[in-house]
Design a protein around this motif. Structure first.
Motif, PDB file in Angstrom:
ATOM      1  N   GLY A   1       4.204   7.814   0.514  1.00  0.00           N
ATOM      2  CA  GLY A   1       3.753   8.665  -0.679  1.00  0.00           C
ATOM      3  C   GLY A   1       2.147   7.954  -0.002  1.00  0.00           C
ATOM      4  N   ASP A   2       1.531   7.522  -1.363  1.00  0.00           N
ATOM      5  CA  ASP A   2      -0.107   7.613  -1.370  1.00  0.00           C
ATOM      6  C   ASP A   2       0.330   5.676  -1.713  1.00  0.00           C
ATOM      7  OD1 ASP A   2       0.559   7.924  -3.797  1.00  0.00           O
ATOM      8  OD2 ASP A   2      -0.831   9.886  -3.684  1.00  0.00           O
ATOM      9  N   GLY A   3       1.760   5.707  -2.760  1.00  0.00           N
ATOM     10  CA  GLY A   3       1.048   3.809  -2.884  1.00  0.00           C
ATOM     11  C   GLY A   3       1.385   3.645  -4.222  1.00  0.00           C
ATOM     12  N   LYS A   4       1.020   4.600  -4.805  1.00  0.00           N
ATOM     13  CA  LYS A   4       0.671   4.921  -6.093  1.00  0.00           C
ATOM     14  C   LYS A   4       2.671   4.369  -7.103  1.00  0.00           C
ATOM     15  CE  LYS A   4      -2.935   7.712  -6.673  1.00  0.00           C
ATOM     16  NZ  LYS A   4      -3.339   9.486  -7.031  1.00  0.00           N
ATOM     17  N   ARG A   5       4.205   4.957  -6.439  1.00  0.00           N
ATOM     18  CA  ARG A   5       5.425   4.809  -6.669  1.00  0.00           C
ATOM     19  C   ARG A   5       5.530   3.292  -6.206  1.00  0.00           C
ATOM     20  NH1 ARG A   5       9.204   7.325  -8.430  1.00  0.00           N
ATOM     21  NH2 ARG A   5       8.099   9.212  -8.188  1.00  0.00           N
ATOM     22  N   VAL A   6       6.037   1.944  -7.081  1.00  0.00           N
ATOM     23  CA  VAL A   6       6.023   0.582  -6.967  1.00  0.00           C
ATOM     24  C   VAL A   6       7.018   0.519  -7.445  1.00  0.00           C
ATOM     25  CG1 VAL A   6       5.689  -1.271  -7.481  1.00  0.00           C
ATOM     26  CG2 VAL A   6       3.212   0.775  -6.707  1.00  0.00           C
ATOM     27  N   GLU A   7       8.034   0.214  -7.014  1.00  0.00           N
ATOM     28  CA  GLU A   7       9.481  -0.304  -7.418  1.00  0.00           C
ATOM     29  C   GLU A   7       9.817  -1.932  -7.270  1.00  0.00           C
ATOM     30  OE1 GLU A   7      11.703   2.179  -9.070  1.00  0.00           O
ATOM     31  OE2 GLU A   7      10.770   3.254  -9.004  1.00  0.00           O
ATOM     32  N   ILE A   8      10.798  -2.448  -8.179  1.00  0.00           N
ATOM     33  CA  ILE A   8      11.238  -3.396  -7.136  1.00  0.00           C
ATOM     34  C   ILE A   8      12.670  -3.591  -7.247  1.00  0.00           C
ATOM     35  CG2 ILE A   8      12.029  -5.814  -8.487  1.00  0.00           C
ATOM     36  CD1 ILE A   8       9.213  -6.122  -9.170  1.00  0.00           C
ATOM     37  N   VAL A   9      13.002  -4.205  -5.984  1.00  0.00           N
ATOM     38  CA  VAL A   9      14.462  -3.505  -5.218  1.00  0.00           C
ATOM     39  C   VAL A   9      14.717  -4.884  -5.076  1.00  0.00           C
ATOM     40  CG1 VAL A   9      15.961  -1.683  -4.335  1.00  0.00           C
ATOM     41  CG2 VAL A   9      13.313  -1.109  -4.725  1.00  0.00           C
TER      42      VAL A   9
ATOM     43  N   THR B   1      16.156   6.895  -2.948  1.00  0.00           N
ATOM     44  CA  THR B   1      16.675   7.578  -4.371  1.00  0.00           C
ATOM     45  C   THR B   1      15.138   7.306  -4.952  1.00  0.00           C
ATOM     46  OG1 THR B   1      18.815   7.698  -4.489  1.00  0.00           O
ATOM     47  CG2 THR B   1      17.936   7.303  -6.668  1.00  0.00           C
ATOM     48  N   ARG B   2      14.957   6.106  -4.747  1.00  0.00           N
ATOM     49  CA  ARG B   2      13.659   5.696  -5.147  1.00  0.00           C
ATOM     50  C   ARG B   2      11.595   6.620  -4.577  1.00  0.00           C
ATOM     51  NH1 ARG B   2      14.046  -0.150  -9.136  1.00  0.00           N
ATOM     52  NH2 ARG B   2      16.130  -0.272  -8.896  1.00  0.00           N
ATOM     53  N   ARG B   3      12.202   7.025  -3.681  1.00  0.00           N
ATOM     54  CA  ARG B   3      11.842   7.725  -2.833  1.00  0.00           C
ATOM     55  C   ARG B   3      10.542   6.836  -2.291  1.00  0.00           C
ATOM     56  NH1 ARG B   3       9.279  12.001  -6.289  1.00  0.00           N
ATOM     57  NH2 ARG B   3       9.847  10.694  -8.724  1.00  0.00           N
TER      58      ARG B   3
ATOM     59  N   ALA C   1      18.043 -11.392   1.476  1.00  0.00           N
ATOM     60  CA  ALA C   1      18.729 -11.689   0.114  1.00  0.00           C
ATOM     61  C   ALA C   1      17.579 -11.773  -1.087  1.00  0.00           C
ATOM     62  CB  ALA C   1      19.795 -11.921  -0.581  1.00  0.00           C
ATOM     63  N   GLY C   2      16.844 -10.673  -2.206  1.00  0.00           N
ATOM     64  CA  GLY C   2      15.751 -11.091  -2.979  1.00  0.00           C
ATOM     65  C   GLY C   2      15.497 -10.283  -3.490  1.00  0.00           C
ATOM     66  N   PRO C   3      14.699 -10.375  -4.506  1.00  0.00           N
ATOM     67  CA  PRO C   3      14.099  -8.487  -5.086  1.00  0.00           C
ATOM     68  C   PRO C   3      13.217  -8.636  -3.991  1.00  0.00           C
ATOM     69  CG  PRO C   3      13.910 -10.620  -7.328  1.00  0.00           C
ATOM     70  CD  PRO C   3      14.476 -10.935  -5.654  1.00  0.00           C
ATOM     71  N   TYR C   4      12.127  -7.079  -4.177  1.00  0.00           N
ATOM     72  CA  TYR C   4      11.310  -6.886  -3.224  1.00  0.00           C
ATOM     73  C   TYR C   4      10.423  -6.173  -4.255  1.00  0.00           C
ATOM     74  CZ  TYR C   4      13.637  -8.975   0.793  1.00  0.00           C
ATOM     75  OH  TYR C   4      14.232 -10.541   1.414  1.00  0.00           O
ATOM     76  N   GLN C   5       9.272  -6.188  -4.260  1.00  0.00           N
ATOM     77  CA  GLN C   5       7.940  -5.274  -4.712  1.00  0.00           C
ATOM     78  C   GLN C   5       7.796  -4.425  -3.661  1.00  0.00           C
ATOM     79  OE1 GLN C   5       4.564  -6.561  -6.478  1.00  0.00           O
ATOM     80  NE2 GLN C   5       4.922  -4.854  -8.341  1.00  0.00           N
ATOM     81  N   LEU C   6       8.083  -3.108  -3.913  1.00  0.00           N
ATOM     82  CA  LEU C   6       7.736  -2.424  -3.260  1.00  0.00           C
ATOM     83  C   LEU C   6       6.937  -0.813  -3.348  1.00  0.00           C
ATOM     84  CD1 LEU C   6      11.298  -2.354  -1.106  1.00  0.00           C
ATOM     85  CD2 LEU C   6       9.101  -2.845  -0.190  1.00  0.00           C
ATOM     86  N   ASP C   7       6.314   0.138  -2.516  1.00  0.00           N
ATOM     87  CA  ASP C   7       5.261   0.828  -2.980  1.00  0.00           C
ATOM     88  C   ASP C   7       5.747   1.820  -1.428  1.00  0.00           C
ATOM     89  OD1 ASP C   7       3.393   1.007  -0.980  1.00  0.00           O
ATOM     90  OD2 ASP C   7       3.107  -0.891  -2.172  1.00  0.00           O
TER      91      ASP C   7
ATOM     92  N   GLN D   1       7.110  -1.744   7.656  1.00  0.00           N
ATOM     93  CA  GLN D   1       6.301  -2.840   6.943  1.00  0.00           C
ATOM     94  C   GLN D   1       7.394  -3.248   6.221  1.00  0.00           C
ATOM     95  OE1 GLN D   1       2.871  -0.447   5.826  1.00  0.00           O
ATOM     96  NE2 GLN D   1       1.371  -2.053   6.770  1.00  0.00           N
ATOM     97  N   ILE D   2       8.187  -2.605   5.172  1.00  0.00           N
ATOM     98  CA  ILE D   2       9.024  -2.549   4.268  1.00  0.00           C
ATOM     99  C   ILE D   2       9.949  -3.249   5.209  1.00  0.00           C
ATOM    100  CG2 ILE D   2      11.423  -2.320   3.297  1.00  0.00           C
ATOM    101  CD1 ILE D   2       9.824   0.837   2.517  1.00  0.00           C
ATOM    102  N   LEU D   3      10.250  -3.869   6.373  1.00  0.00           N
ATOM    103  CA  LEU D   3      11.369  -4.581   7.030  1.00  0.00           C
ATOM    104  C   LEU D   3      11.171  -5.696   7.292  1.00  0.00           C
ATOM    105  CD1 LEU D   3      14.456  -3.991   7.781  1.00  0.00           C
ATOM    106  CD2 LEU D   3      13.760  -3.387  10.414  1.00  0.00           C
TER     107      LEU D   3
END
Length: 341
Positions: free
Chosen positions: A33-41, A58-60, A83-89, A96-98
């Motif tokens: 996407g364009d970075g507007k969707r932000v999730e803590i996974v 699932t969280r796109r 392990a841990g919580p990650y803030q990703l968009d 970059q996520i990896l």
């Protein structure tokens, strides 16, 4: 005829090979996407990477969990992610996520509760950080159902909130945070600490009350066992504890000085006016203050006064204490810390 079939087979083979390659290339190069969707996974310990990737899909945040796992294995990174919580968009590419997960670049919204701070001070800090309101946190601290669930036999969680750092993730409410704080303090108190307290004739409440007073009075860690000894010595002879922070508990924050008006103000916690211990802790002690109460210094002191540099002068008798007060406390209308008026 044979040549046509051959060309057709080659074309089909190229499609079979090139389509997945093209799809995989697009997956790597273009974010979901364009970075507007932000999730803590959160990738919890022991959770398979494929389950984490499925959550991302699932969280796109990514377009394909299967390709993400394939890429991680291709890079040899599936065993290196932390392990841990990650803030990703959804504006991040899979690489970059990896990279974040390999580096352990976890989401942090830290709240640190200093040793000795009361639940009131904690509530004010949380409100200033924009995490919870003061009223909602204090309400959680006195939630009877929560206290019963956590085995706290007291009207509030005061004294049971373990000083330390907490990562407050989105979706966690005040009860969740209070529950974690109590759990950590319970871990400190469990086993040998509770047993040693009973052996010294102290209940858990009495241990935490004394430790909270030591924590509020002491500035230098090495003085905690000595201050604990002063309070224990006074209790043994039925002498009032006359601890300045107790006079201010529930009234205002203790900043090192009290006035005569403060120590004459009747409150249930004011040890200038009440005998023995206050009805509950006046703050949340750390482990070293608890240990100081369990292992007080072998000294005969009954008085102490602040020198003004963080240290205290200790005395055996009132005359020596008054001399020290005159020496170290020159501000008019200031009551001697830790000693009789």
């Amino acid at each position: 005829m044979f040549r046509k079939q051959r060309r057709l087979c080659i074309a089909l083979l190229l499609i079979v090979i090139l389509v997945p390659i093209t799809r995989f290339t697009r997956f790597l190069l273009f974010p979901a996407g364009d970075g507007k969707r932000v999730e803590i996974v959160e990738l919890t310990k022991g959770r398979p990477l494929r389950a984490f990737a499925a959550d991302l899909e699932t969280r796109r945040i990514i377009t394909s969990a299967r390709l993400f796992v394939f890429y991680a294995r291709l890079k040899g990174a599936d065993a290196r992610v932390k392990a841990g919580p990650y803030q990703l968009d959804d504006g991040l590419r899979p690489g970059q996520i990896l990279a974040r997960m390999i580096a352990g670049d976890v989401y942090l919204r830290l709240f640190a509760l200093p040793q000795g701070y009361s639940s009131y001070q904690a509530a004010e800090m949380l409100e200033k950080r924009g995490i919870f309101t003061r009223e909602s946190f204090l309400a959680a601290c006195s939630d009877r159902a929560l206290l019963k669930e956590m085995g706290v036999d007291a009207p509030s969680a005061e004294g049971y909130l373990f000083p330390g750092s907490y990562n407050i993730l989105p979706g966690r409410n005040e009860r969740d945070v209070v529950r974690e704080m109590i759990k950590r303090q319970k871990e400190v108190l469990s086993g040998s600490v509770d047993g040693r307290a009973r052996a010294k004739g102290l209940s858990t409440r009495e241990l935490l009350v004394l430790a909270s007073m030591v924590e509020k009075e002491a500035v230098l860690p090495q003085e905690k066992p000595v201050i604990a000894a002063v309070f224990r010595n006074r209790l043994k002879i039925g002498m009032r504890l006359q601890s300045d922070p107790t006079a201010l508990y529930g009234v205002r924050a203790f900043a090192g000085k009290v006035s005569r008006d403060d120590i004459l103000k009747p409150t249930p916690y004011n040890t200038y006016l009440i005998p023995g211990l206050p009805p509950g802790p006046i703050g949340n002690p750390g482990k070293d203050a608890i240990e100081a109460v369990l292992n007080p210094a072998a000294v005969p002191y009954l008085y102490f006064v602040a020198r003004g540099d963080g240290s205290h002068h200790f005395s055996n008798d009132l005359a020596s204490h008054n001399d020290a007060v005159n020496r170290y406390l020159k501000a008019p209308g200031t009551a001697p810390r830790g000693g009789a008026r």
